[in-house]
Every structure is written in structure tokens, then in C-alpha cells.
Design an enzyme around this catalytic site. Sequence first.
Site, PDB file in Angstrom:
ATOM      1  CE  LYS A 120       2.795   4.887   7.810  1.00  0.00           C
ATOM      2  NZ  LYS A 120       1.475   4.821   8.417  1.00  0.00           N
ATOM      3  CG  ASP A 170       5.908   3.943   0.175  1.00  0.00           C
ATOM      4  OD1 ASP A 170       4.704   3.736  -0.063  1.00  0.00           O
ATOM      5  OD2 ASP A 170       6.292   4.655   1.114  1.00  0.00           O
ATOM      6  CE1 TYR A 196      -2.246   3.285   2.662  1.00  0.00           C
ATOM      7  CE2 TYR A 196      -3.551   2.696   0.728  1.00  0.00           C
ATOM      8  CZ  TYR A 196      -3.285   3.557   1.782  1.00  0.00           C
ATOM      9  OH  TYR A 196      -4.054   4.687   1.948  1.00  0.00           O
TER      10      TYR A 196
HETATM   11  P1  KE4 Z   1      -0.472   8.533   4.567  1.00  0.00           P
HETATM   12  O1  KE4 Z   1      -1.046   9.259   3.360  1.00  0.00           O
HETATM   13  O2  KE4 Z   1      -1.513   7.702   5.279  1.00  0.00           O
HETATM   14  O3  KE4 Z   1       0.343   9.457   5.485  1.00  0.00           O
HETATM   15  O4  KE4 Z   1       0.650   7.512   4.013  1.00  0.00           O
HETATM   16  C1  KE4 Z   1       0.253   6.556   3.049  1.00  0.00           C
HETATM   17  C2  KE4 Z   1       1.236   5.405   3.079  1.00  0.00           C
HETATM   18  C3  KE4 Z   1       2.201   5.332   2.078  1.00  0.00           C
HETATM   19  N1  KE4 Z   1       3.108   4.334   2.051  1.00  0.00           N
HETATM   20  C4  KE4 Z   1       3.113   3.382   3.019  1.00  0.00           C
HETATM   21  C5  KE4 Z   1       4.150   2.290   2.963  1.00  0.00           C
HETATM   22  C6  KE4 Z   1       2.162   3.414   4.074  1.00  0.00           C
HETATM   23  O5  KE4 Z   1       2.181   2.445   5.027  1.00  0.00           O
HETATM   24  C7  KE4 Z   1       1.200   4.440   4.103  1.00  0.00           C
HETATM   25  C8  KE4 Z   1       0.131   4.530   5.173  1.00  0.00           C
HETATM   26  N2  KE4 Z   1       0.060   3.414   6.071  1.00  0.00           N
HETATM   27  C9  KE4 Z   1      -1.217   3.151   6.704  1.00  0.00           C
HETATM   28  C10 KE4 Z   1      -1.029   1.971   7.664  1.00  0.00           C
HETATM   29  N3  KE4 Z   1      -1.194   0.741   7.004  1.00  0.00           N
HETATM   30  C11 KE4 Z   1      -1.788   4.342   7.395  1.00  0.00           C
HETATM   31  C12 KE4 Z   1      -2.997   4.043   8.259  1.00  0.00           C
HETATM   32  C13 KE4 Z   1      -4.261   4.532   7.636  1.00  0.00           C
HETATM   33  O6  KE4 Z   1      -4.440   4.389   6.412  1.00  0.00           O
HETATM   34  O7  KE4 Z   1      -5.089   5.035   8.413  1.00  0.00           O
END
Ligand code: KE4
Length: 427
Positions: free
Chosen positions: A265, A237, A142
Site C-alpha cells: 500500500k 503484517d 486478513y
Molecule cells: P494486496 O495483495 O491486496 O496488496 O494486500 C493484501 C493485504 C495484506 N495484509 C493486509 C493487512 C491487508 O489489508 C491486505 C489488503 N487489504 C485489502 C483491504 N481490506 C485490500 C482491498 C482488496 O482486497 O481489494
Amino acid sequence: MNRNEELFVRAQKTIPGGVNSPVRAFRSVGGTPRFITRGQGPYVWDAEGCRYIDYVGSWGPLILGHADPDVIAAVKSAAEKGLSFGAPTEAEIELAEWLCAHVPSLELVRLVSSGTEAVMSAIRLARGYTGRDLIIKFEGCYHGHADSLLVKAGSGLLTFGNPSSAGVPADLAKHTRVLDYNDAEGVRRVFAACGHEIACVIVEPVAGNMNLVAPAPGFLATLREECTKHGALLIFDEVMTGFRVAFGSAQGLYGVTPDLSTFGKVIGGGMPLGAFGGRRDIMEKIAPLGPVYQAGTLSGNPLSVAAGLATLRKIASPGFFERLSAQTQTLVEGLTQLAQRQGIPFCAQSIGGMFGLYFAERPPTTYAEVMACDKQAFNRFFHAMLARGVYFAPSAFEAGFVSAAHGAAEIEATLAAAEAVFANWRP
Ligand code: KE4
């Protein structure tokens, strides 16, 4: 109804699903999400006043634990000078300099407000730099919710990707190919067939969004080799793995250098912050220098930058990652031993400060193996531990996170709760 239930009913009246991000709704595990009122160190409290040892840590950012005094002080100090200017600030230079100094592959870096924004921008940049449209991602990875990445595998390795979300045009999804994580041979086959069309490969160098799946030996090196051979860009990523799996992030841990990286993060310490960066010749294509447009009202926001700098400066301290990794390993080894003592098919693994829990005989190495894990068993385990004051990620398909604030007492309390759960386990 208790307070969490009341708040959930009320929230659903004005917010889709009652949450501002789907995984928070507990739909994967069932039950009522806990409405958190505060966090302190390794703990969070819910609307009922129940305390939990927190292994979600806001999905990774809270590597120092909740309300770290130095981070809070830095944000307070920045806030007293104003919240946002829409103009450059010296602190943004300090953070960019810090990132470039500690991530050798970063020659230039652009700050944004989320991981999604970082990835979306990096994908557009890769397409603009190469003049190619096709991107490669991996099933189970993801990368945020930009359209080009909400795509699932087509019927065959070489077939077009299909949208994995409503609202994503098939005409766009077809420019994304979805391969199997850790399938180096499959990568070589796609490059042999259409390498000259590929703008980039984007990968979670340690997958954390299908539970934790480690890169197989040679997998990341194969991506590097094939991208170099065919003039495609390799994007790591590192939104989740950055400054989480090691101080050098995954690229330092595995010794593979991407052309572009995305972060989020941990680098924001709990405040909205993402970043993308890499080779100067690529990043110089980004506006205002070059033709690839990218922008953001709150990019480099002073409060986010203050939280990020305070966090990164603390995790740079000697021994930080050795201690964090050891603590996380103690947790996963303890859980595994307790389950296996009861003959329960359960295992766990960790890389740095992130971990995976699996109701399976051995840690999965592919998306298919993740799907074969016993999800129902995980869901029972999740709720049994929640009832004992331990808050794991509310999904069998997420990684967990330990913070520097998780001491021996918290690990021991977690293992004691798990021992009770496993002792009364019903298959
Ligand atoms: P954000 O747009 O949520 O800050 O980041 C997206 C993203 C991009 N790349 C990776 C590898 C990620 O894990 C994420 C976001 N991770 C999720 C947890 N599985 C965020 C939690 C959520 O979607 O509420």
C-alpha cells in the site's frame, strides 16, 4: 440506466462479478459500484461525472491524495527510461536502504508486487527458518489471499483451522490455527500446548480488515514474549498499518519489535509494490542466499519503486503525521458528536491516518463485538453519504483512510453531509 450501471452490466460479461477485487463490487452494502474515471487530491469522479470526497484512497496507498504531482512526475520520469528490466536497478537499493533506515527491525528487505506476495513469502520463510509447519493467525485479520491464510477458526482453540475459501486443501488449512484477536490468554494457552510446533504468529498490529480494531494493552507484547519463549517468529503484517498509523508504523507506535514485517500500500504510493523483511539471520534463508525460494518477474519494478520513493520521502517531512492524525481525529470526533446529538448508537475512532466507523455504543475490541455492530445501519449510512458526495469504504468491515490532501474544507463538508443524514435518521 446511468453510466455506472451500464458499465457494471458490461463489466460482468467478461470479469467475474465485474470487478478485479471482490470488495469493489458493493456486495456488502448493495447497489452499483461507482466506476471511477479520475482522482485528484482528496477527490474521485465517477462515470456520471459525480465528485466524491474519497476516504478509501485505493484501500490505503494514496496517503498523499490522488495524482500527487511529485509522485506522478517520478513515475513519468521512470517510465520514459523503460518499464521493466528484470535486472537489478539502483532505485531498488535506494528504496531498500530507505526502508531499513526508517524501520529499525528491517536488516534485510525483499521487494515484491503486492501485500499478498509479501505475506505468502514471509510465511514460507518462517516455516523454512524454523522447520515447523504450524502458523497462528487471528479471526478477522486478513493477510491477502495466500492459501494458508484463507482459514477460519476450527471448532475449538486447539483444533485445526478450516478453509475459509473453496480450493484451499483441508490438509493445508490444518496447519493454521485461528485465535481471537486481543485474547492474550488464548495465545498463552496455545503456546503452552504446542509452542514447539509453531513456526510463526502473523498479526495485523492494528486490525483494519474487520473494521478498525486496536490492539488491547499488552496484546502485542504477549505475542512477542510467547514467540521468543518458544522459538516461533512474530510477523507484523503492516501492509495496511505501515507508514499509515504513524511514521514508525505500528511497531514503532506500540514499541514491539517483530522478527519479520510485511509492507504494501503506502510504500508503493498507488503502484504495485509490497515488501517483506526483518532479521538478517532469517532473511538470509531466502534465495539466492538460502533454501527458501521466492521470486517475481516484476519485483522491484522501476515505476512502482519511483512512486514509492516519492511518496515515502514526502511523508517523512516534519509534522506530516501530526497533521494527518489531527485531521483524521477531527473527522471521527465530529461524526461521533453529530450522531450522539441525535441519540444514534454510533461511534468512531482513529489511529494516525486510518479510522473506523461503528454503529455501536463503543468501539469494538474483539471480532465478536465487530459482528455485533449494526451492519444494516452502516449500509444505510454509506449510501446516504455516497448520495451526498462522500465515499466511505463499501463495507462495514473495512477501515477508512484520510490523506494529506484532505483539508479542513473536505472534513467540514463531510461533517455537514453527516449532520443532514443523522438529522433525518430512521433507526
Ligand atoms: P494486496 O495483495 O491486496 O496488496 O494486500 C493484501 C493485504 C495484506 N495484509 C493486509 C493487512 C491487508 O489489508 C491486505 C489488503 N487489504 C485489502 C483491504 N481490506 C485490500 C482491498 C482488496 O482486497 O481489494
